[in-house]
Design a protein around this motif. Structure first.
Motif, PDB file in Angstrom:
ATOM      1  N   LEU A  38      -3.755   1.311  13.848  1.00 14.41           N
ATOM      2  CA  LEU A  38      -2.878   2.202  13.086  1.00 14.41           C
ATOM      3  C   LEU A  38      -1.724   2.702  13.955  1.00 14.41           C
ATOM      4  O   LEU A  38      -0.557   2.665  13.536  1.00 14.41           O
ATOM      5  N   LEU A  39      -2.054   3.126  15.178  1.00  9.33           N
ATOM      6  CA  LEU A  39      -1.014   3.656  16.060  1.00  9.33           C
ATOM      7  C   LEU A  39      -0.043   2.570  16.519  1.00  9.33           C
ATOM      8  O   LEU A  39       1.151   2.840  16.712  1.00  9.33           O
ATOM      9  N   SER A  40      -0.535   1.355  16.654  1.00  9.40           N
ATOM     10  CA  SER A  40       0.353   0.246  17.003  1.00  9.40           C
ATOM     11  C   SER A  40       1.411   0.046  15.920  1.00  9.40           C
ATOM     12  O   SER A  40       2.587  -0.185  16.214  1.00  9.40           O
ATOM     13  N   GLU A  41       0.988   0.167  14.664  1.00 15.49           N
ATOM     14  CA  GLU A  41       1.946   0.030  13.566  1.00 15.49           C
ATOM     15  C   GLU A  41       2.911   1.212  13.515  1.00 15.49           C
ATOM     16  O   GLU A  41       4.083   1.038  13.187  1.00 15.49           O
ATOM     17  N   VAL A  42       2.422   2.396  13.854  1.00 17.79           N
ATOM     18  CA  VAL A  42       3.304   3.559  13.930  1.00 17.79           C
ATOM     19  C   VAL A  42       4.370   3.310  15.001  1.00 17.79           C
ATOM     20  O   VAL A  42       5.556   3.541  14.775  1.00 17.79           O
ATOM     21  N   GLU A  43       3.940   2.807  16.156  1.00 16.55           N
ATOM     22  CA  GLU A  43       4.885   2.495  17.238  1.00 16.55           C
ATOM     23  C   GLU A  43       5.916   1.472  16.792  1.00 16.55           C
ATOM     24  O   GLU A  43       7.104   1.591  17.116  1.00 16.55           O
ATOM     25  N   GLN A  44       5.470   0.467  16.054  1.00 12.54           N
ATOM     26  CA  GLN A  44       6.393  -0.559  15.567  1.00 12.54           C
ATOM     27  C   GLN A  44       7.447   0.039  14.645  1.00 12.54           C
ATOM     28  O   GLN A  44       8.627  -0.272  14.752  1.00 12.54           O
TER      29      GLN A  44
ATOM     30  N   GLN B 198       3.257   6.393   6.370  1.00 12.09           N
ATOM     31  CA  GLN B 198       3.567   5.073   5.811  1.00 12.09           C
ATOM     32  C   GLN B 198       2.456   4.079   6.120  1.00 12.09           C
ATOM     33  O   GLN B 198       2.059   3.283   5.260  1.00 12.09           O
ATOM     34  N   VAL B 199       1.966   4.125   7.347  1.00 13.83           N
ATOM     35  CA  VAL B 199       0.898   3.201   7.762  1.00 13.83           C
ATOM     36  C   VAL B 199      -0.386   3.487   6.979  1.00 13.83           C
ATOM     37  O   VAL B 199      -1.049   2.556   6.499  1.00 13.83           O
ATOM     38  N   LEU B 200      -0.723   4.751   6.815  1.00 15.47           N
ATOM     39  CA  LEU B 200      -1.936   5.087   6.075  1.00 15.47           C
ATOM     40  C   LEU B 200      -1.840   4.668   4.620  1.00 15.47           C
ATOM     41  O   LEU B 200      -2.809   4.157   4.047  1.00 15.47           O
ATOM     42  N   ILE B 201      -0.681   4.863   4.021  1.00 17.25           N
ATOM     43  CA  ILE B 201      -0.486   4.421   2.636  1.00 17.25           C
ATOM     44  C   ILE B 201      -0.682   2.909   2.545  1.00 17.25           C
ATOM     45  O   ILE B 201      -1.350   2.410   1.641  1.00 17.25           O
ATOM     46  N   LYS B 202      -0.122   2.178   3.497  1.00 15.73           N
ATOM     47  CA  LYS B 202      -0.254   0.724   3.508  1.00 15.73           C
ATOM     48  C   LYS B 202      -1.722   0.302   3.566  1.00 15.73           C
ATOM     49  O   LYS B 202      -2.182  -0.507   2.755  1.00 15.73           O
ATOM     50  N   TYR B 203      -2.453   0.871   4.517  1.00 18.73           N
ATOM     51  CA  TYR B 203      -3.857   0.476   4.678  1.00 18.73           C
ATOM     52  C   TYR B 203      -4.731   0.948   3.521  1.00 18.73           C
ATOM     53  O   TYR B 203      -5.654   0.248   3.109  1.00 18.73           O
ATOM     54  N   ARG B 204      -4.439   2.117   2.991  1.00 16.79           N
ATOM     55  CA  ARG B 204      -5.210   2.602   1.843  1.00 16.79           C
ATOM     56  C   ARG B 204      -4.953   1.725   0.627  1.00 16.79           C
ATOM     57  O   ARG B 204      -5.885   1.368  -0.108  1.00 16.79           O
ATOM     58  N   THR B 205      -3.714   1.320   0.440  1.00 18.44           N
ATOM     59  CA  THR B 205      -3.365   0.440  -0.675  1.00 18.44           C
ATOM     60  C   THR B 205      -4.021  -0.925  -0.513  1.00 18.44           C
ATOM     61  O   THR B 205      -4.557  -1.478  -1.476  1.00 18.44           O
ATOM     62  N   LEU B 206      -4.003  -1.449   0.702  1.00 22.86           N
ATOM     63  CA  LEU B 206      -4.667  -2.735   0.957  1.00 22.86           C
ATOM     64  C   LEU B 206      -6.170  -2.648   0.699  1.00 22.86           C
ATOM     65  O   LEU B 206      -6.781  -3.612   0.236  1.00 22.86           O
TER      66      LEU B 206
END
Length: 79
Positions: A66-72, A10-18
């Motif tokens: 990225l990992l901080s967002e995964v933790e969130q 989910q985080v990677l999709i978010k950052y790739r989309t941004l």
């Protein structure tokens, strides 16, 4: 599929989309195969630390962000 892998996807999709880039562009920048990017984003694969660094650099961010967002995300699932 683990919850961690799904959250990372989910985080990677978010950052790739941004970044407004395709999976293929991300793969090219990171030096990995497009299908591997797809598998990571769908939570089917867990990238190595080296690959995570390559992906984060390709997205102009850091692995720790990225990992901080995964933790969130995981904290939101299991408060």
């Amino acid at each position: 599929m683990t919850k961690i892998n799904k959250a990372l996807g989910q985080v990677l999709i978010k950052y790739r989309t941004l970044a407004k880039i395709s999976q293929e562009e991300l793969a090219d920048r990171a030096g990995i195969h497009r299908t591997y990017v797809s598998q990571i984003e769908r939570g089917l694969k867990s990238p190595t630390l080296l690959i995570l660094f390559k992906i984060s650099e390709s997205l102009n961010t850091t692995p720790s962000i990225l990992l901080s967002e995964v933790e969130q995300i995981l904290d939101d699932i299991h408060p």
